[in-house]
Design an enzyme around this catalytic site. Structure first.
Site, short mmCIF file in Angstrom:
data_model
loop_
_atom_site.label_atom_id
_atom_site.label_comp_id
_atom_site.label_asym_id
_atom_site.label_seq_id
_atom_site.Cartn_x
_atom_site.Cartn_y
_atom_site.Cartn_z
N CYS A 216 -2.53 -0.56 7.50
CA CYS A 216 -2.03 0.81 7.28
C CYS A 216 -1.83 1.32 8.72
O CYS A 216 -1.06 1.99 9.21
CB CYS A 216 -2.23 1.51 6.16
SG CYS A 216 -1.73 1.00 4.68
N HIS B 136 0.75 -1.28 -0.10
CA HIS B 136 -0.03 0.17 -0.04
C HIS B 136 1.02 1.33 0.05
O HIS B 136 2.05 1.30 0.41
CB HIS B 136 -1.02 0.01 1.03
CG HIS B 136 -1.98 -1.02 1.22
ND1 HIS B 136 -2.95 -1.10 2.14
CD2 HIS B 136 -2.07 -2.00 0.50
CE1 HIS B 136 -3.98 -2.00 1.96
NE2 HIS B 136 -3.29 -2.86 0.79
N GLU C 206 0.70 3.95 1.79
CA GLU C 206 1.22 4.36 3.13
C GLU C 206 2.46 3.43 3.50
O GLU C 206 3.63 4.07 4.10
CB GLU C 206 0.35 3.93 4.16
CG GLU C 206 -0.96 4.74 3.88
CD GLU C 206 -2.22 4.29 3.25
OE1 GLU C 206 -1.80 3.43 2.23
OE2 GLU C 206 -3.18 4.27 3.70
N CYS D 196 -6.35 1.89 5.68
CA CYS D 196 -6.82 0.46 6.17
C CYS D 196 -6.38 0.21 7.54
O CYS D 196 -5.52 0.84 7.92
CB CYS D 196 -6.77 -0.47 5.09
SG CYS D 196 -5.07 -0.97 5.09
#
Length: 151
Positions: free
Chosen positions: A88, A55, A57, A85
């Protein structure tokens, strides 16, 4: 004024979201800022890296950790184009990030039930959060992306 700086940094995060989209990824971008300098950048790379944890992040946090040679990212601000999410959020909290600024929220994505389930309540931690910087722009890129996909 902090809001102007937040918009400035979010525009840069959006550039990474557009890059992700150009490469067939879900368009999410992130940057990590320390003392007015970018120390980590990321864009969603799940497909290209064949890695469900890639992801935006996470990639930004990994890069920042390498750059400062420490996983503790204290006194930093993470700018991300979509509300993080659960995975993260855990990384954000474990990294000791001081402040999170995100653009679009899951509610902006027409109340997608899958996305709603994976959000964690960050307000219960010591993380300072600022929501909805450039909200419409951040939501638009994601909405347009998902309009063209079939799930």
């Amino acid at each position: 004024m902090k809001s102007n700086r937040d918009s400035y940094w979010m525009k840069i995060a959006l550039k990474y979201a557009y890059y992700a989209e150009e490469n067939g990824e879900v368009p999410i971008g992130a940057i990590l800022v320390f003392q007015e300098k970018i120390i980590g950048t990321g864009w969603n790379s799940v497909i290209s890296q064949n890695d469900s944890t890639a992801h935006a992040e996470i990639i930004a946090l990994r890069e920042a950790g390498r750059n400062i040679k420490n996983y503790r990212l204290v006194n930093t601000t993470l700018y991300v184009t979509l509300q993080p999410c659960m995975m993260c959020c855990g990384a954000i909290i474990n990294s000791r990030i001081k402040r999170l600024v995100f653009g679009a929220s899951y509610k902006d994505l027409k109340k997608n039930p899958f996305l709603k389930k994976i959000f964690i309540n960050l307000e219960k931690n010591k993380l300072k959060i600022k929501k909805h910087i450039m909200r419409n722009e951040c939501a638009k890129i994601l909405s347009n992306f998902f309009k063209n996909k079939r799930f």
